[in-house]
Design a protein around this motif. Structure first.
Motif, PDB file in Angstrom:
ATOM      1  N   LEU A 261      -6.249  -3.579  -1.352  1.00 20.32           N
ATOM      2  CA  LEU A 261      -4.932  -4.162  -1.546  1.00 20.32           C
ATOM      3  C   LEU A 261      -4.946  -5.502  -0.823  1.00 20.32           C
ATOM      4  CD1 LEU A 261      -4.490  -0.948  -1.819  1.00 20.32           C
ATOM      5  CD2 LEU A 261      -2.105  -1.506  -1.457  1.00 20.32           C
TER       6      LEU A 261
ATOM      7  N   ASP B 286      -8.558   2.989  -3.546  1.00 17.71           N
ATOM      8  CA  ASP B 286      -8.066   1.728  -3.028  1.00 17.71           C
ATOM      9  C   ASP B 286      -8.011   1.806  -1.505  1.00 17.71           C
ATOM     10  OD1 ASP B 286      -5.200   2.678  -2.290  1.00 17.71           O
ATOM     11  OD2 ASP B 286      -5.459   3.278  -4.379  1.00 17.71           O
TER      12      ASP B 286
ATOM     13  N   CYS C 122      -5.859   7.167  -6.755  1.00 20.09           N
ATOM     14  CA  CYS C 122      -5.030   6.030  -6.345  1.00 20.09           C
ATOM     15  C   CYS C 122      -3.888   6.379  -5.398  1.00 20.09           C
ATOM     16  CB  CYS C 122      -4.417   5.370  -7.577  1.00 20.09           C
ATOM     17  SG  CYS C 122      -5.622   4.683  -8.696  1.00 20.09           S
TER      18      CYS C 122
ATOM     19  N   THR D 232      -0.356   0.380  -7.831  1.00 24.38           N
ATOM     20  CA  THR D 232      -1.810   0.482  -7.923  1.00 24.38           C
ATOM     21  C   THR D 232      -2.241   1.501  -8.982  1.00 24.38           C
ATOM     22  OG1 THR D 232      -2.056  -0.203  -5.625  1.00 24.38           O
ATOM     23  CG2 THR D 232      -3.899   0.982  -6.578  1.00 24.38           C
TER      24      THR D 232
ATOM     25  N   SER E 195       3.586   2.293  -4.763  1.00 25.53           N
ATOM     26  CA  SER E 195       2.798   1.139  -5.191  1.00 25.53           C
ATOM     27  C   SER E 195       2.579   1.173  -6.696  1.00 25.53           C
ATOM     28  CB  SER E 195       1.450   1.159  -4.470  1.00 25.53           C
ATOM     29  OG  SER E 195       0.585   0.154  -4.950  1.00 25.53           O
TER      30      SER E 195
ATOM     31  N   CYS F 128      -5.764   1.712   0.600  1.00 25.92           N
ATOM     32  CA  CYS F 128      -4.687   2.449   1.264  1.00 25.92           C
ATOM     33  C   CYS F 128      -5.207   3.752   1.870  1.00 25.92           C
ATOM     34  CB  CYS F 128      -3.547   2.734   0.286  1.00 25.92           C
ATOM     35  SG  CYS F 128      -2.151   3.540   1.099  1.00 25.92           S
TER      36      CYS F 128
ATOM     37  N   ALA G 289      -0.323  -4.773  -4.565  1.00 27.34           N
ATOM     38  CA  ALA G 289      -1.197  -3.742  -5.116  1.00 27.34           C
ATOM     39  C   ALA G 289      -2.449  -4.367  -5.722  1.00 27.34           C
ATOM     40  CB  ALA G 289      -0.440  -2.962  -6.195  1.00 27.34           C
TER      41      ALA G 289
END
Length: 186
Positions: free
Chosen positions: A28, A8, A92, A100, A98, A10, A68
């Motif tokens: 995100l 992701d 992740c 996520t 999060s 992040c 998320a």
């Protein structure tokens, strides 16, 4: 069999590096209080809102909230890879910060039933930002050495407890506004 590294946004990796690594990166989302209900995707290249514009808005007092990657977004991205007869190793953003990871896990479980011949592994990196990015970079380097998906997943799980990363902020106000710290703690 062939597999794809998924993560992701992040991870905060430079977009060019993520592309070179062949990562599947799910963004995100975020929205500011001056934009009403308009949400922006946090693409690694800052294409929906430049990083300069984002930080300028924060410095001027705008409040942002983040969201998320949801289950449906993971399902869509994962299914596109599975339909190409490729497996997935998904790393992740920390579950402590999060949802996520939970979303990816739910999507993987549902898709595993639909694609029982495919291998979908989802790992909680227990990290964020460039700490997560560093883990992904190290993972990609190992993948380039020819590790199978299961061997690489074992490497990631062995590495996570040994990867330390720190970050600093100018002040605690943004963490307070974002709900990461209570007013008393800040």
């Amino acid at each position: 069999s062939e597999y794809v590294l998924m993560t992701d946004s992040c991870c905060d990796l430079p977009a060019e590096l993520a592309e070179k690594m062949g990562l599947s990166v799910l963004p995100l989302t975020f929205r500011g209080d001056s934009d009403g209900a308009k949400s922006y995707h946090d693409y690694l290249d800052g294409s929906e809102m430049s990083f300069d514009a984002f930080y300028q808005k924060m410095r001027s007092g705008e409040k942002f909230v983040t969201a998320a990657v949801n289950v449906g977004e993971f399902q869509e991205a994962m299914e596109g890879i599975l339909q190409q007869e490729k497996d997935i190793l998904c790393l992740c953003f920390s579950s402590a910060l999060s949802t996520t990871y939970q979303s990816a896990s739910i999507a993987a479980k549902e898709l595993q039933e639909k694609y029982p011949q495919r291998n979908i592994r989802v790992i909680d990196t227990l990290s964020a930002s460039l700490g997560q990015g560093l883990l992904i970079y190290l993972t990609w380097q190992k993948k380039c050495q020819g590790l199978t998906l299961d061997e690489l997943a074992a490497y990631v799980e062995e590495t996570i407890p040994h990867l330390c990363h720190w970050f600093t902020v100018n002040d605690l106000e943004c963490l307070r506004r974002g709900g990461r710290l209570s007013g008393t703690m800040a």
